[in-house]
Write a protein that holds these residues in place. Structure first.
Motif, PDB file in Angstrom:
ATOM      1  N   SER A  38       0.820  -1.203   0.000  1.00  0.00           N
ATOM      2  CA  SER A  38       0.000   0.000   0.000  1.00  0.00           C
ATOM      3  C   SER A  38       0.854   1.254   0.000  1.00  0.00           C
ATOM      4  CB  SER A  38      -0.934   0.018   1.219  1.00  0.00           C
ATOM      5  OG  SER A  38      -0.164   0.065   2.417  1.00  0.00           O
ATOM      6  N   ASN A  54      -8.536  -0.088  -0.463  1.00  0.00           N
ATOM      7  CA  ASN A  54      -9.422   1.063  -0.614  1.00  0.00           C
ATOM      8  C   ASN A  54      -8.749   2.269  -1.258  1.00  0.00           C
ATOM      9  OD1 ASN A  54     -11.625  -0.229   0.706  1.00  0.00           O
ATOM     10  ND2 ASN A  54     -10.656   0.194   2.691  1.00  0.00           N
ATOM     11  N   ASP A  55      -7.426   2.210  -1.396  1.00  0.00           N
ATOM     12  CA  ASP A  55      -6.687   3.330  -1.980  1.00  0.00           C
ATOM     13  C   ASP A  55      -5.597   2.767  -2.888  1.00  0.00           C
ATOM     14  OD1 ASP A  55      -5.265   5.570  -2.653  1.00  0.00           O
ATOM     15  OD2 ASP A  55      -5.123   6.374  -0.620  1.00  0.00           O
ATOM     16  N   THR A  57      -3.636   4.413  -4.859  1.00  0.00           N
ATOM     17  CA  THR A  57      -2.637   5.422  -5.204  1.00  0.00           C
ATOM     18  C   THR A  57      -1.234   4.896  -4.928  1.00  0.00           C
ATOM     19  OG1 THR A  57      -4.219   7.140  -4.572  1.00  0.00           O
ATOM     20  CG2 THR A  57      -1.911   7.799  -4.805  1.00  0.00           C
ATOM     21  N   TYR A 255     -10.157   8.512  -3.844  1.00  0.00           N
ATOM     22  CA  TYR A 255     -10.277   7.427  -2.874  1.00  0.00           C
ATOM     23  C   TYR A 255     -10.696   7.920  -1.493  1.00  0.00           C
ATOM     24  CZ  TYR A 255      -7.875   4.812  -6.522  1.00  0.00           C
ATOM     25  OH  TYR A 255      -7.536   4.231  -7.715  1.00  0.00           O
ATOM     26  N   SER A 256     -10.456   9.193  -1.210  1.00  0.00           N
ATOM     27  CA  SER A 256     -10.865   9.719   0.091  1.00  0.00           C
ATOM     28  C   SER A 256     -12.381   9.722   0.250  1.00  0.00           C
ATOM     29  CB  SER A 256     -10.326  11.136   0.285  1.00  0.00           C
ATOM     30  OG  SER A 256     -10.851  12.009  -0.705  1.00  0.00           O
TER      31      SER A 256
END
Length: 403
Positions: A38, A54-55, A57, A255-256
């Motif tokens: 991550s 969930n993110d 990036t 994603y936030s």
């Protein structure tokens, strides 16, 4: 129906990007062949655990393959463990199970030796057969170009020309009587990874810095890219102002707030997501499959590589190969790929040659699907049993196949 393969035979198409796995005659599933870290470095996602992220990036990927060949054994072992759990196998040993495993052409003997040790010593399979994806293609069909995959019953393609364009590279592989003609194999060092990296560079130079956004760029490539039928013409059309027919907007993920990236279908609709405008980028990246020289690679494109591959065969064999071309691998999913290949290849072949190109409904899983149709005669002649391995050790490879 597995055409005489041992019961509980697992077919594992071990791609550098995704593993395609399942029992012969059953259903296939795909999982990423990697370990992913991550953005904050605090979480690791193995294989299909990536779906719990969930993110996405700046994800960092540790793949089991480097330049197309298996080298990260700890990662691969962990991914295979996950595959076996997905298949419902919870026992530590694979007693009672057999394995058909794919490897790329010209896999180095050291890698093959490590692989057979992993198969028998770590996992404990009863029997094992290694094959390239191209060798699996020829089983159980009458004529690829009929367009009806369900009708390929109990027939064997004696001459098949396989175009395998995957994550790491593209191969042109003639297969005659289920045997690769190694002297005629041609490799192009352009695959899905190369195309994604090129797209990252182009967008980063023109718009936003996307050099660390491998996951996002791959999603965009798969969503909006296509193969141009006339690159120069489409390039001119894409430069039309104020708007060309190739212009699209891609809403970047937030994603936030849990908003995923997507193509903006209604250009008049206001969105609170940051948008990326794309035009000629959509077809400039896949163009490298046909013109690697555009970015300085001194290599032939796929149509030229095909002609280089078949030119050493007698005329009648050449005609049979060109009449039975099969395209597999993720890059063959680009819209327009087969149409462009057919047009360029047609211009390079004599008029009296019946050129036929077949694209499966799912080029990514087609080799896996064909592996389950392998005849028992081929399995018996080429597989290695655990007892043979225990008697001869890894060197059984030298006894059962030519290296």
């Amino acid at each position: 129906m597995n055409n005489g393969l041992p019961a509980k035979t697992i077919v594992l198409d071990n791609g550098a990007y995704n593993v395609k796995a399942g029992f012969a005659g059953g259903n296939v599933f795909e999982i990423p062949n990697c370990l992913t870290r991550s953005k904050d470095g605090n979480r690791l996602f193995l294989g299909d655990e990536l779906s719990n992220c969930n993110d996405f990036t700046t994800l960092q990927f540790r793949r089991a393959h480097e330049k197309g060949y298996l080298v990260n054994w700890s990662t691969e072992t962990a991914v295979w463990d996950q595959v076996m759990r997905r298949l419902g196998i919870t026992e530590p040993s694979m007693d009672g199970h057999s394995l058909i495993l794919t490897q790329p052409p010209f896999t180095m003997p050291s890698i093959e030796l490590n692989t057979i040790q992993l198969v028998f010593e770590e996992f404990g399979f009863d029997a094992y057969l290694a094959s390239t994806p191209a060798e699996l293609i020829s089983w159980d069909h009458e004529c690829f170009t009929e367009g009806d995959e369900a009708s390929y019953k109990n027939a064997h393609g004696e001459c098949v020309l396989v175009i395998d364009s995957g994550y790491s590279f593209t191969h042109v592989i003639p297969v005659i009587d289920s045997q690769i003609q190694e002297n005629a194999v041609r490799r192009i060092d352009v695959g899905g990874r190369f195309l994604t990296n090129y797209l990252k560079e182009v967008i980063s130079y023109r718009k936003y810095n996307m050099m660390e956004e491998t996951y996002l760029m791959n999603e965009i490539k798969e969503s909006v890219c296509f193969v141009s039928q006339n690159f120069t013409k489409d390039l001119n059309l894409a430069q039309m102002k104020p708007k060309s027919k190739y212009d699209i907007l891609y809403a970047l993920p937030d994603y936030s707030s849990g908003k995923l990236g997507h193509v903006v279908k209604d250009l008049n609709k206001v969105t609170d997501q940051q948008v990326l405008k794309l035009a000629n980028e959509r077809f400039a990246s896949p163009e490298l499959l046909f013109s690697p020289s555009d970015v300085g690679l001194q290599e032939a494109g796929i149509p030229e590589a095909i002609m280089q591959s078949v030119q050493g065969f007698p005329e009648e064999i050449r005609a049979l190969l060109l009449g039975n071309v099969v395209t597999i691998g993720g890059n063959c999913k680009f819209p327009g790929f087969n149409e462009r290949l057919n047009a360029e290849l047609r211009s390079l072949t004599p008029e009296d040659v019946d050129l036929r190109i077949f694209q499966p409904s799912n080029p990514s899983t087609y080799a896996w699907n064909r592996g389950g149709h392998m005849p028992s005669e081929h399995w018996n002649a080429n597989s290695i049993s655990k007892s043979e391995y225990l008697e001869h050790g890894p060197n059984i490879l030298y006894r059962r196949k030519k290296i």
